[in-house]
Design a protein around this motif. Structure first.
Motif, mmCIF file in Angstrom:
data_model
loop_
_atom_site.group_PDB
_atom_site.id
_atom_site.type_symbol
_atom_site.label_atom_id
_atom_site.label_comp_id
_atom_site.label_asym_id
_atom_site.label_seq_id
_atom_site.Cartn_x
_atom_site.Cartn_y
_atom_site.Cartn_z
ATOM 1 N N ALA A 159 4.400 -12.109 41.286
ATOM 2 C CA ALA A 159 4.869 -13.470 40.967
ATOM 3 C C ALA A 159 6.365 -13.589 41.242
ATOM 4 N N LEU A 160 7.108 -12.539 40.925
ATOM 5 C CA LEU A 160 8.548 -12.572 41.195
ATOM 6 C C LEU A 160 8.807 -12.675 42.692
ATOM 7 N N ARG A 161 7.955 -12.015 43.480
ATOM 8 C CA ARG A 161 8.102 -12.092 44.933
ATOM 9 C C ARG A 161 7.863 -13.528 45.395
ATOM 10 N N VAL A 162 6.821 -14.158 44.830
ATOM 11 C CA VAL A 162 6.544 -15.559 45.178
ATOM 12 C C VAL A 162 7.742 -16.444 44.841
ATOM 13 N N ALA A 207 1.808 -15.969 33.662
ATOM 14 C CA ALA A 207 2.865 -15.920 32.639
ATOM 15 C C ALA A 207 4.238 -15.801 33.290
ATOM 16 N N SER A 208 4.266 -15.347 34.543
ATOM 17 C CA SER A 208 5.536 -15.237 35.262
ATOM 18 C C SER A 208 5.818 -16.473 36.112
ATOM 19 N N GLY A 209 4.998 -17.503 35.935
ATOM 20 C CA GLY A 209 5.355 -18.796 36.508
ATOM 21 C C GLY A 209 4.773 -19.164 37.858
ATOM 22 N N VAL A 210 3.662 -18.537 38.261
ATOM 23 C CA VAL A 210 3.065 -18.962 39.532
ATOM 24 C C VAL A 210 1.600 -19.386 39.354
ATOM 25 N N ARG A 211 1.121 -20.173 40.311
ATOM 26 C CA ARG A 211 -0.267 -20.650 40.279
ATOM 27 C C ARG A 211 -1.175 -19.516 40.752
ATOM 28 N N PRO A 214 -0.034 -31.510 42.475
ATOM 29 C CA PRO A 214 1.407 -31.417 42.687
ATOM 30 C C PRO A 214 1.892 -29.961 42.609
ATOM 31 N N GLN A 215 3.122 -29.754 43.025
ATOM 32 C CA GLN A 215 3.714 -28.424 42.962
ATOM 33 C C GLN A 215 3.663 -27.896 41.527
ATOM 34 N N TYR A 216 3.441 -26.616 41.409
ATOM 35 C CA TYR A 216 3.205 -26.034 40.092
ATOM 36 C C TYR A 216 4.444 -26.048 39.213
ATOM 37 N N LYS A 217 4.275 -26.613 38.035
ATOM 38 C CA LYS A 217 5.322 -26.530 37.013
ATOM 39 C C LYS A 217 4.683 -25.887 35.790
ATOM 40 N N PRO A 218 5.206 -24.728 35.351
ATOM 41 C CA PRO A 218 4.601 -24.075 34.181
ATOM 42 C C PRO A 218 4.576 -25.007 32.980
ATOM 43 N N THR A 219 3.530 -24.865 32.175
ATOM 44 C CA THR A 219 3.369 -25.762 31.033
ATOM 45 C C THR A 219 4.103 -25.282 29.789
#
Lengths: 296, 394, 294
Positions: A82-85, B71-75, B192-197
């Protein structure tokens, strides 16, 4: 870096609820000083989870993550990808787990992540039993040791099997860095974490961290026992960097009885069992030394 | 431009994840899900999908990596089936407990023993209380569309829960049918582009996700998750409407009723049995029989209100289950009885199609005949019928 | 029904004491239950254990809110824990202390007994395990059960766990403590402040119980907030530091598991608010500049 150059700021703060004299706590607060703020931590169910993160309080001053018990390396994988993304590849992901979470239930995810050479530092703090659940035997418990699942009974006493050699298993994965460390050997400890921090790919460090509660020793003796483990050959300090193995400290080969007598967990051991363990230690050290020679 | 292509359910699921711009996929192969991970790997290796693919060593690690990546903020996206889902079981309530909008395709397959690779819903039924939103599809178009909708639903701030898109093994996963494939521009407009909740793991804004929590905080935490699941009902309907407006396809929201308004009896179905039943309803209507069909799309949250409204108007209800809760009946049947509590009408449970046994037109016709009989007499012949099971009274 | 609450520290055996008391009451023909406060407390952290005693079957499985008797195994706890919380009118407090009952202030007027259980344990058991001695004192201070029953209860519970010899020794410690218990009255003046807890409602608890930094009415929560938890009360021994001898090698600073030794320009500083008294610093100091004292 020398000891005196270590920063003052604690990224794992005091007020945590580890038992007095906890070797793991010493390891964690110091390794965090070396790794620094740009670190994200994942930690399975273990003592460290409880004493470092009981809601709403946290000792950690860096991002901290817990998911389950057996999946530390898989979770660290998710974090590092995820950090890489997100273009934050300079952030270090550290998975830190105990010996049960690493050598036993966590070995599958660990082996998978190592084989894929995921970009992470995996730290095993080795207190040689399941301490969080109340001192049960793990694959990392040494021969002869009392635990609550290897109790001293009339027919059987202590663990019947020898300690699993995790560093060697990890070296067999051909990852960039595998090292052993001890809370008792300061400079060696600093060197290894400094080195690991600078590298990329999968890195594994196993720290020897005595547990006064589980090993039944005086809380003041944690470091003394850690040092004795190295000098008796019970715990070899070595590292494997890009395939090359180097012994960091040649033990004095102090008789293991000196090490055993400080700990209640070995108190019941009879002479022939001590001899059996001594033979194992001698052979292990010889094997480690030869292995290092082969992979210079 | 609308492109229609003949493709499998597995392709539709993989394609949907690509168009939703999932950025981390962690998955492990299992029959009959395998083609999903293969297609995703191909998309990535052909440069069509910008995504980290983690070739984990187990489903347990797949879900773990998805949870931590989320949890690290990606889809994130993953897919599994049967035994693989069972191995993930431990991590599923962790995803929902942490309120992470992970999306997963579940190709429903029988759970062992006996080991069997064909369709059955018994793999996901144990996950009923895992805090995952679960939708059952009955065609490949719906599979693709629901993957996109899943991200909209799961990532809605009122919801923030993981979601499973379920498709029947082989009947969808390996069957080709025409699917309008959504192009990237249209997909970007819808998802839409991912925004963490919520708070994520980020060295620039330090927070912890997954802290040992004492009793003092647990009731409140559980209540919040329960509320999110209840609030999801409205969000699901909203997202369905938005999707229908943009793409012209209305899958029905929580349920998809067919010819229910004047029906005397209705059958409640999940997954591809709905599709087969649709045809039978047409046949019976042509014969002048007032039958209707309720395609139960969302299993969690459960459409209690929608179903009760229908039950209030009909004379008998049948519930078809492709699963069994041993000793009790079908899970969907049990759930419906609770929704219809206090209503005075016969409710019949039909268990069938287990382990890939075909659900035929005759089977469905038989169910409707039983229901029509019950409507006439006001009494169910029996509560639970095992369809086409040798040696068991029909 | 009588309810007893034990206050101890992880590792002091409060749970075993509660169980042995239950066993004693059962031996007298009564019905009894004993249980810990279910938690994950480490050695040294304040813990609770409970015993319920009645003539008939006890159905309630709840926590104890209004104890009849309170037992304090570690006098140091009086500083950080309101041990008389919920104590019933006419209840009795028993404290392991070298002091007389009237010298102890628990914040209320109450019947109070003291016993130097630590000395008894050191004499009889050769180690400061006070959980058996305190039970002898409890028999004396409350008359809840006979000392003979306590001895039986200890032999059963301690004997099962640690062997019959140790069981007998512990029973003897209880008898000695029984003889030495002083029962009196205490007039409390001290205002005891119970630490406020942060208890957010469903609208204020962060989603997913995420650990985010917040200032609350009960102090900071979130990353680094364990600073709010002063673990200094755990210690029995404390380090005494001789600045003159110190060579500033920094070993103690590294080895301290708490991080409660700070480096100043020419000396080390020991933060007693957090020191748990493990003694590693003293054991490892090459210049012998640190000593552990009581």
């Amino acid at each position: 870096m020398k000891l005196k150059e270590l920063p003052d700021e604690e990224l794992f703060t005091r007020g945590h609820t580890a038992c007095a004299g906890c070797g793991a706590a010493t390891a964690v607060r110091n390794l965090m000083k070396i790794l620094g703020k740009n670190t994200m931590v994942v930690n399975p169910a273990c003592c460290l989870l409880i004493f470092g993160a009981t809601y709403p309080y946290l000792a950690w001053k860096v991002p901290f993550h817990h998911v389950a018990f057996e999946n530390t390396a898989a979770c660290a994988t998710g974090m590092t990808r995820a950090l890489r993304v997100r273009g934050k590849e300079d952030t270090l992901v550290m998975g830190i787990a105990g010996d049960g979470g690493t050598a036993d239930i966590g070995i599958q995810a660990l082996s998978g992540a190592a084989e894929r050479n995921e970009d992470m530092l995996y730290v095993m703090y080795d207190n040689e039993a399941y301490m969080n659940t109340g001192i049960q035997r793990s694959g990392s418990t040494p021969f002869g040791a009392w635990t609550t699942t290897t109790p001293v009974g009339k027919v059987k006493a202590g663990k019947a099997d020898f300690k699993k050699d995790m560093p060697l298993i990890m070296m067999a994965h051909n990852v960039p860095y595998v090292a052993t460390a001890s809370v008792g050997n300061i400079q060696d400890f600093i060197n290894k974490f400094e080195k690991a921090k600078k590298m990329k790919g999968f890195r594994y460090i196993q720290i020897f961290t005595p547990c006064p509660t589980g090993w039944r020793h005086d809380t003041a003796k944690t470091i003394e026992i850690a040092k004795l483990a190295v000098e008796t050959g019970m715990w070899t300090l070595y590292e494997c960097e890009n395939g090359k193995v180097k012994i960091n400290r040649k033990p004095k080969m102090t008789p293991i009885s000196e090490y055993l007598k400080l700990q209640g967990r070995f108190r019941h051991m009879k002479e022939d069992d001590i001899k059996k363990l001594q033979d194992w230690v001698t052979r292990k050290w010889e094997a480690d030394e030869k292995y290092a020679q082969c992979r210079q | 431009m609308v492109v229609s292509k003949i493709c499998t359910g597995n392709y539709a699921a993989a394609y949907g994840s690509m168009r939703s711009r999932a950025r981390t996929v962690a998955a492990y192969p299992i029959t009959p899900q395998t083609f999903i991970v293969e297609h995703i790997s191909e998309f990535i290796n052909n440069g069509e999908m910008d995504c980290e693919y983690i070739e984990v060593e187990s489903e347990h690690s797949a879900m773990s990596a998805c949870v931590s990546a989320s949890a690290s903020g990606v889809r994130t996206f993953t897919a599994t089936s049967s035994q693989g889902l069972a191995l993930m079981h431990e991590i599923l309530p962790i995803a929902s407990g942490m309120r992470l909008p992970v999306v997963m395709a579940v190709v429903n397959r029988a759970i062992a023993a006996p080991i069997n690779i064909w369709v059955e819903h018994n793999d996901i039924m144990p996950e009923r209380d895992s805090g995952w939103i679960q939708v059952f599809c009955d065609n490949n178009q719906e599979v693709q569309d629901m993957v996109l909708q899943a991200y909209r639903i799961a990532e809605d701030k009122r919801v923030s829960l993981p979601m499973a898109v379920c498709l029947d093994a082989f009947i969808l996963s390996h069957t080709v049918e025409p699917v309008h494939l959504i192009d990237q521009d249209a997909a970007d407009k819808f998802v839409p582009q991912y925004k963490p909740t919520g708070p994520i793991l980020d060295p620039d804004d330090v927070a912890a996700v997954g802290v040992f929590t004492p009793p003092d905080y647990m009731m409140e935490c559980r209540w919040q998750t329960d509320k999110a699941m209840r609030d999801a009902v409205a969000v699901i309907k909203e997202v369905n409407d938005t999707f229908a407006k943009q793409f012209g396809r209305d899958h029905g929201g929580m349920i998809d009723p067919y010819l229910v308004d004047d029906a005397e009896v209705v059958l409640i179905t999940m997954g591809t049995a709905s599709s087969t039943a649709h045809e039978v309803v047409d046949d019976l209507r042509a014969e002048g029989k007032k039958v209707g069909l309720v395609k139960l799309r969302f299993w969690r949250p459960y459409p209690t209100d929608d179903l009760r409204k229908i039950a209030e108007k009909v004379k008998a209800v049948g519930v078809f289950d492709r699963a069994v809760s041993y000793g009790v009946g079908g899970p969907s049947f049990v759930e419906f009885k609770s929704a219809a509590f206090g209503l005075n009408l016969p409710v019949m449970n039909f268990i069938g199609g287990l382990g890939g046994r075909d659900v035929s037109l005759q089977d469905v016709r038989f169910m409707y005949e039983q229901l029509l009989e019950a409507a006439k007499t006001g009494k169910a012949k029996r509560d639970i019928t095992w369809i086409g099971t040798r040696g068991v009274e029909q | 029904m009588y309810e007893v609450r034990f206050h101890g520290r992880g590792g002091q055996g409060a749970v075993m004491a509660a169980q042995a008391l239950a066993s004693a009451a059962h031996a007298e023909g009564g019905y009894a239950t004993a249980f810990p406060f279910f938690g994950a407390e480490r050695r040294g952290a304040p813990v609770l254990a409970f015993t319920r005693i009645d003539e008939k079957r006890i159905y309630r499985k709840t926590q104890v809110y209004e104890p009849d008797f309170v037992v304090v195994l570690d006098e140091g706890l009086l500083e950080s824990v309101n041990v008389v919380e919920g104590l019933k009118k006419g209840g009795v407090v028993l404290v392991n202390s070298t002091r007389k009952p009237e010298e102890i202030d628990v914040g209320i007027d109450t019947k109070l007994a003291t016993v130097d259980a630590t000395s008894v344990a050191l004499e009889v058991l050769k180690q400061p395990a006070t959980n058996s001695s305190i039970l002898g004192a409890l028999a004396k201070a409350t008359g809840l059960v006979k000392i003979e029953s306590i001895e039986m209860g200890i032999m059963q519970v301690f004997g099962d766990r640690l062997g019959p010899k140790i069981g007998e020794k512990n029973a003897r410690a209880a008898r000695v403590a029984f003889e030495r218990t002083v029962v009196g009255e205490s007039h409390g003046k001290r205002v005891l402040k119970t630490a406020e807890k942060w208890l957010p409602d469903v609208n204020n608890l962060p989603m997913g119980v995420a650990g985010v930094a917040m200032k609350t009415t009960a102090g900071a929560v979130g990353p680094g907030s364990f600073l709010e938890n002063k673990t200094g009360s755990w210690k029995v021994f404390k380090p005494e530091y001789d600045e003159e001898k110190c060579t500033m090698c920094n070993f103690c600073w590294f080895y301290c598991p708490e991080g409660c030794i700070y480096r100043k320009d020419d000396r080390m500083e020991f933060d007693m608010d957090y020191c748990k008294g493990c003694g590693i610093c003293a054991n490892e100091c090459p210049a012998e500049a640190i000593n552990m004292v009581r």
